[in-house]
Design a protein around this motif. Structure first.
Motif, PDB file in Angstrom:
ATOM      1  N   LYS A  51       0.585  -1.166   0.055  1.00 48.74           N
ATOM      2  CA  LYS A  51      -0.062  -0.007  -0.044  1.00 48.74           C
ATOM      3  C   LYS A  51       0.855   1.263  -0.077  1.00 48.74           C
ATOM      4  O   LYS A  51       1.975   1.222   0.475  1.00 48.74           O
ATOM      5  N   ARG A  52       0.263   2.465  -0.422  1.00 43.24           N
ATOM      6  CA  ARG A  52       0.888   3.804  -0.472  1.00 43.24           C
ATOM      7  C   ARG A  52       0.619   4.307   0.799  1.00 43.24           C
ATOM      8  O   ARG A  52      -0.566   4.264   1.423  1.00 43.24           O
ATOM      9  N   VAL A  53       1.451   5.092   1.200  1.00 42.46           N
ATOM     10  CA  VAL A  53       1.360   5.920   2.457  1.00 42.46           C
ATOM     11  C   VAL A  53       2.206   7.052   2.266  1.00 42.46           C
ATOM     12  O   VAL A  53       3.118   7.305   1.527  1.00 42.46           O
ATOM     13  N   PRO A  54       1.711   8.469   2.987  1.00 46.54           N
ATOM     14  CA  PRO A  54       2.255   9.521   2.879  1.00 46.54           C
ATOM     15  C   PRO A  54       3.620   9.900   3.460  1.00 46.54           C
ATOM     16  O   PRO A  54       3.886   9.231   4.406  1.00 46.54           O
ATOM     17  N   ALA A  55       4.330  10.765   2.885  1.00 44.06           N
ATOM     18  CA  ALA A  55       5.666  11.170   3.917  1.00 44.06           C
ATOM     19  C   ALA A  55       5.167  11.429   5.189  1.00 44.06           C
ATOM     20  O   ALA A  55       4.161  11.971   5.630  1.00 44.06           O
ATOM     21  N   GLY A  56       6.217  11.260   6.363  1.00 47.89           N
ATOM     22  CA  GLY A  56       5.955  11.483   7.633  1.00 47.89           C
ATOM     23  C   GLY A  56       5.166  10.396   8.330  1.00 47.89           C
ATOM     24  O   GLY A  56       4.621  10.362   9.327  1.00 47.89           O
ATOM     25  N   SER A  57       4.804   9.085   7.592  1.00 44.87           N
ATOM     26  CA  SER A  57       3.911   7.973   8.310  1.00 44.87           C
ATOM     27  C   SER A  57       4.895   7.293   9.247  1.00 44.87           C
ATOM     28  O   SER A  57       6.039   7.034   8.933  1.00 44.87           O
ATOM     29  N   ARG A  58       4.434   7.212  10.472  1.00 47.66           N
ATOM     30  CA  ARG A  58       5.310   6.250  11.386  1.00 47.66           C
ATOM     31  C   ARG A  58       4.805   5.011  11.079  1.00 47.66           C
ATOM     32  O   ARG A  58       3.630   4.504  11.350  1.00 47.66           O
ATOM     33  N   VAL A  59       5.933   3.946  10.993  1.00 48.99           N
ATOM     34  CA  VAL A  59       5.647   2.657  10.737  1.00 48.99           C
ATOM     35  C   VAL A  59       5.865   1.570  11.925  1.00 48.99           C
ATOM     36  O   VAL A  59       6.950   1.913  12.698  1.00 48.99           O
ATOM     37  N   SER A  60       4.951   0.809  12.172  1.00 46.91           N
ATOM     38  CA  SER A  60       4.962  -0.180  13.163  1.00 46.91           C
ATOM     39  C   SER A  60       4.982   0.210  14.545  1.00 46.91           C
ATOM     40  O   SER A  60       4.899   1.523  14.859  1.00 46.91           O
ATOM     41  N   TYR A  61       5.100  -0.626  15.547  1.00 48.28           N
ATOM     42  CA  TYR A  61       4.940  -0.288  17.121  1.00 48.28           C
ATOM     43  C   TYR A  61       6.036   0.825  17.483  1.00 48.28           C
ATOM     44  O   TYR A  61       7.134   0.527  17.080  1.00 48.28           O
ATOM     45  N   GLY A  62       5.546   1.870  18.160  1.00 49.01           N
ATOM     46  CA  GLY A  62       6.543   2.725  18.602  1.00 49.01           C
ATOM     47  C   GLY A  62       6.914   3.707  17.660  1.00 49.01           C
ATOM     48  O   GLY A  62       7.451   4.700  17.988  1.00 49.01           O
ATOM     49  N   GLY A  63       6.591   3.621  16.419  1.00 47.85           N
ATOM     50  CA  GLY A  63       6.934   4.791  15.167  1.00 47.85           C
ATOM     51  C   GLY A  63       8.295   4.621  15.076  1.00 47.85           C
ATOM     52  O   GLY A  63       8.799   5.812  15.048  1.00 47.85           O
ATOM     53  N   THR A  64       9.186   3.784  15.511  1.00 47.16           N
ATOM     54  CA  THR A  64      10.573   4.147  15.193  1.00 47.16           C
ATOM     55  C   THR A  64      11.348   4.160  13.821  1.00 47.16           C
ATOM     56  O   THR A  64      12.352   4.465  13.702  1.00 47.16           O
ATOM     57  N   TYR A  65      10.164   4.027  12.764  1.00 46.81           N
ATOM     58  CA  TYR A  65      10.652   4.221  11.419  1.00 46.81           C
ATOM     59  C   TYR A  65       9.553   5.162  10.789  1.00 46.81           C
ATOM     60  O   TYR A  65       8.328   5.030  11.043  1.00 46.81           O
ATOM     61  N   THR A  66      10.131   6.407  10.337  1.00 49.74           N
ATOM     62  CA  THR A  66       9.262   7.221   9.840  1.00 49.74           C
ATOM     63  C   THR A  66       9.532   7.429   8.197  1.00 49.74           C
ATOM     64  O   THR A  66      10.741   7.704   7.998  1.00 49.74           O
ATOM     65  N   THR A  67       8.390   7.424   7.240  1.00 55.85           N
ATOM     66  CA  THR A  67       8.703   7.572   5.980  1.00 55.85           C
ATOM     67  C   THR A  67       9.080   9.064   5.491  1.00 55.85           C
ATOM     68  O   THR A  67       8.614   9.979   6.014  1.00 55.85           O
ATOM     69  N   ARG A  68      10.108   9.068   4.996  1.00 50.72           N
ATOM     70  CA  ARG A  68      10.417  10.381   4.620  1.00 50.72           C
ATOM     71  C   ARG A  68      10.176  10.907   3.467  1.00 50.72           C
ATOM     72  O   ARG A  68      10.048  12.104   3.356  1.00 50.72           O
ATOM     73  N   THR A  69       9.429  10.120   2.542  1.00 44.86           N
ATOM     74  CA  THR A  69       8.445  10.616   1.218  1.00 44.86           C
ATOM     75  C   THR A  69       7.282   9.828   1.118  1.00 44.86           C
ATOM     76  O   THR A  69       7.268   8.741   1.964  1.00 44.86           O
ATOM     77  N   ASP A  70       6.382  10.301   0.402  1.00 46.23           N
ATOM     78  CA  ASP A  70       5.694   9.289  -0.121  1.00 46.23           C
ATOM     79  C   ASP A  70       6.067   7.966  -0.712  1.00 46.23           C
ATOM     80  O   ASP A  70       6.753   7.992  -1.470  1.00 46.23           O
ATOM     81  N   THR A  71       5.606   6.973  -0.178  1.00 49.99           N
ATOM     82  CA  THR A  71       6.057   5.686  -0.446  1.00 49.99           C
ATOM     83  C   THR A  71       5.169   4.566  -0.407  1.00 49.99           C
ATOM     84  O   THR A  71       3.998   4.739  -0.092  1.00 49.99           O
TER      85      THR A  71
END
Length: 395
Positions: free
Chosen positions: A267-287
């Motif tokens: 699936k597509r998500v916008p930039a700044g999306s926090r991924v998985s528990y704790g949000g330890t990974y944040t998307t830098r761009t739409d991805t």
């Protein structure tokens, strides 16, 4: 990007482990050739390091191994029940265990203490047969084995029971603590301690058929430790026990296991999306994110969160955020660097990699480094709910 699901092939599940037993067979042959005239014991404990006890035992014997080794008695009895008659050693059991079935099945039993010797003797008398034993000396690992102080008494008592016909001392053995660091002085010290233990045995009239000390690392790096028999576990499955010194291909080995899964969602998500528990990974761009339906309940190490490598559509990506119990996410990217993938496409966590001419494919060693552990743990920890499939078996 629209998602166009491509269902997994019929009969397959969300993920699978594929074990190429032809690789196990070839690895056994390569190891046997390397150590000749010493014999090869294929260590198939822990379900053959997660690769499958019976298929790998058979393949190793076909490749030239003449002995099998397991940690627990139940593993040994399973091999005998399957009709495997090769010499077979088991070495880990507590007091009060039922050793009589091992004696009846002609399974060799390791003895590290007086209580163990007495229990083996009792089992032999109950079975009306002679028990086959390997006396284990502790030469410096400080784990199993009789200490230097206990060793003479254990040898003396074993010789007495051998004279009475209760036991036959087939082997004398020990285990190395630092063989994966060949330059460690402890290796030579342990060889010297083993020689001393053999001398004590000889002084009491105990002349074993086989003396064995070397594990996979010593088999590959320390010929002085080979004696009559070497015990290979990790190397049998094509993984390197000395990753700082040599890759599998450098040692003439091919990893036998491949772990893969089918993407459960893309699936597509916008930039700044926090991924998985704790949000330890944040998307830098739409991805685009891919969901891999494997997690720590399946043996994927949580400690590889944010770092474990995955191959999707021929491109390497890493775990994005934390590994969860049943799943983890990979960032498939955007723009010219994006991975073109859809739900149902295969994601390979690890396989033979460069050893099979696939340099982009991650390996168990790559996952070990990502998780701060060893490849032994990566392959042996995979859970039972991941189906196994074996290829390369002889008809």
């Amino acid at each position: 990007m629209a998602e166009n699901p491509s269902p997994a092939p019929a009969g397959e599940h969300f993920a699978e482990v594929v074990v190429d037993v032809a690789a196990v067979r070839a690895n056994a042959a390569a190891l046997r050739e390397r150590v000749a005239p010493a014999a090869l014991m294929a260590v198939v404990k822990a379900d053959a390091y997660g690769h499958g006890l019976l298929p790998c035992a058979r393949a190793a014997l076909e490749g030239g191994a003449t002995w099998l080794g397991v940690a627990q008695p139940a593993e040994a009895l399973a091999l005998r029940a399957a009709g495997i008659e090769a010499p077979l050693l088991t070495w880990l059991y507590p007091p009060g265990g039922d050793l009589e079935p091992l004696v009846r099945a002609r399974v060799d039993v390791s003895v590290s203490s007086q209580w163990a010797l007495e229990e083996v003797v009792a089992a032999a008398r109950a079975a009306g047969a002679t028990a086959r034993v390997h006396l284990k000396a502790d030469t410096g690992l400080c784990r199993g084995g009789a200490s230097r102080q206990e060793w003479p008494d254990l040898v003396r008592a074993s010789a007495k029971h051998a004279a009475e016909g209760a036991v036959h001392v087939v082997g004398v053995w020990s285990h190395l603590a630092s063989s994966d660091v060949p330059a460690d002085a402890a290796n030579a010290e342990q060889v010297a301690a083993f020689e001393e233990a053999l001398g004590v045995a000889a002084a009491h009239g105990v002349e074993p058929e086989v003396r064995h000390l070397a594990n996979s690392a010593a088999t590959l790096t320390n010929p002085a430790s080979h004696y009559d028999l070497v015990r290979c576990g990790l190397a049998l499955y094509g993984l390197t026990p000395v990753p700082d010194l040599a890759a599998p291909a450098d040692l003439g080995l091919v990893p036998a296991m491949t772990l893969s899964a089918f993407l459960a969602l893309v699936k597509r998500v916008p930039a700044g999306s926090r991924v998985s528990y704790g949000g330890t990974y944040t998307t830098r761009t739409d991805t685009t994110l891919g969901l891999v339906p494997l997690g720590y309940a399946d043996g994927v190490p949580r400690s590889a969160s944010g770092s474990g490598p995955v191959l999707v559509a021929g491109r390497r990506r890493n775990v994005a955020g934390r590994v969860c119990m049943d799943q983890f996410v990979v960032d498939l990217g955007s723009g010219p660097d994006a991975v073109a993938a859809a739900a149902g496409d295969r994601a390979v966590l690890f396989g033979p990699g460069a050893a099979a001419g696939r340099p982009q494919e991650p390996t168990a060693q790559d996952w070990a480094e990502a998780a701060g552990t060893i490849s032994y743990e990566i392959v042996s920890r995979l859970g039972a709910r991941v189906p196994r499939r074996w290829t390369g078996e002889r008809a």
